[in-house]
Design a protein around this motif. Sequence first.
Motif, short mmCIF file in Angstrom:
data_model
loop_
_atom_site.label_atom_id
_atom_site.label_comp_id
_atom_site.label_asym_id
_atom_site.label_seq_id
_atom_site.Cartn_x
_atom_site.Cartn_y
_atom_site.Cartn_z
N ALA A 37 46.94 -6.12 87.83
CA ALA A 37 46.24 -6.92 88.84
C ALA A 37 46.29 -6.24 90.21
O ALA A 37 45.28 -6.19 90.93
N LEU A 38 47.44 -5.69 90.57
CA LEU A 38 47.56 -5.03 91.87
C LEU A 38 46.74 -3.74 91.94
O LEU A 38 46.10 -3.45 92.95
N TYR A 39 46.76 -2.98 90.85
CA TYR A 39 45.97 -1.75 90.82
C TYR A 39 44.47 -2.06 90.80
O TYR A 39 43.68 -1.33 91.39
N ALA A 40 44.07 -3.12 90.13
CA ALA A 40 42.65 -3.48 90.08
C ALA A 40 42.14 -3.86 91.46
O ALA A 40 40.99 -3.57 91.80
N LYS A 41 42.99 -4.48 92.28
CA LYS A 41 42.58 -4.85 93.63
C LYS A 41 42.58 -3.66 94.60
O LYS A 41 41.84 -3.66 95.57
N SER A 42 43.42 -2.66 94.32
CA SER A 42 43.58 -1.60 95.30
C SER A 42 42.96 -0.27 94.89
O SER A 42 42.38 0.41 95.72
N SER A 43 43.07 0.10 93.62
CA SER A 43 42.61 1.42 93.21
C SER A 43 42.06 1.37 91.78
O SER A 43 42.83 1.34 90.83
N PRO A 44 40.74 1.40 91.64
CA PRO A 44 40.16 1.41 90.30
C PRO A 44 40.59 2.62 89.48
O PRO A 44 40.73 2.54 88.26
N ARG A 45 40.85 3.73 90.14
CA ARG A 45 41.29 4.94 89.44
C ARG A 45 42.66 4.73 88.80
O ARG A 45 42.90 5.08 87.64
N LEU A 46 43.61 4.13 89.54
CA LEU A 46 44.93 3.87 88.99
C LEU A 46 44.87 2.81 87.89
O LEU A 46 45.59 2.90 86.90
N TYR A 47 44.01 1.81 88.06
CA TYR A 47 43.87 0.79 87.02
C TYR A 47 43.33 1.41 85.73
O TYR A 47 43.80 1.09 84.65
N LYS A 48 42.36 2.31 85.87
CA LYS A 48 41.80 2.96 84.69
C LYS A 48 42.87 3.80 83.98
O LYS A 48 42.96 3.81 82.76
N ARG A 49 43.68 4.52 84.75
CA ARG A 49 44.76 5.31 84.15
C ARG A 49 45.78 4.41 83.45
O ARG A 49 46.28 4.75 82.38
N LEU A 50 46.07 3.27 84.06
CA LEU A 50 47.00 2.32 83.45
C LEU A 50 46.42 1.76 82.15
O LEU A 50 47.12 1.62 81.15
N GLU A 51 45.13 1.47 82.17
CA GLU A 51 44.47 0.89 81.00
C GLU A 51 44.33 1.91 79.86
O GLU A 51 44.42 1.55 78.69
N GLU A 52 44.14 3.17 80.19
CA GLU A 52 43.97 4.21 79.18
C GLU A 52 45.30 4.76 78.66
O GLU A 52 45.32 5.46 77.65
N ASN A 53 46.40 4.44 79.32
CA ASN A 53 47.70 4.90 78.87
C ASN A 53 48.06 4.24 77.55
O ASN A 53 47.87 3.04 77.37
N LYS A 54 48.60 5.02 76.62
CA LYS A 54 48.90 4.46 75.30
C LYS A 54 50.05 3.46 75.34
O LYS A 54 50.13 2.58 74.50
N LEU A 55 50.92 3.56 76.32
CA LEU A 55 52.06 2.65 76.40
C LEU A 55 51.71 1.35 77.13
O LEU A 55 51.99 0.26 76.64
N THR A 56 51.06 1.47 78.26
CA THR A 56 50.76 0.28 79.06
C THR A 56 49.41 -0.35 78.72
O THR A 56 49.21 -1.54 78.96
N GLY A 57 48.51 0.43 78.16
CA GLY A 57 47.19 -0.08 77.84
C GLY A 57 47.20 -1.19 76.81
O GLY A 57 46.39 -2.12 76.87
#
Length: 146
Positions: A37-57
């Motif tokens: 939620a915090l990354y989605a509000k601040s940095s779409p690039r970081l949110y995308k990396r978080l979402e594509e990560n095999k552990l956190t996604g």
Amino acid sequence: MKKYTFITLGTISLILGLCGLFTPGLPTTPFILLTGALYAKSSPRLYKRLEENKLTGKYLRRMETGLSWKARLFSISLMWCMVCITAFLVFDSESKMRYIMLGLGVIGTVAQLIALRKRKPKMELQEIQPVTENADDIDCVDTPYK
């Protein structure tokens, strides 16, 4: 300034969530979801990396689709086992903490039933193209109504 505050808080939440993978009693999912939620509000690039990560996604995808009733029942059962162990074995019978722990268990159950319910797949909207019979009608499409 707000952007960097959200990124910093998201990173701290991510570190706590990753520590929760290895530390019993420290929850992982809420911290990963807070990070998302915090990354989605601040940095779409970081949110995308978080979402594509095999552990956190997988944690983020699980919230999008929800859990089946069997998985929710299993999760709630494990949570209540830990709540009962903590409430009845750790705290004294005269302690107010026993009742607080049981109350938190009820809150956690309701939260899981609401947040992890099975969701219907999202439908994507398709753009509708205007259909014209003959080429002469194209000019009248752009003219304003009188």
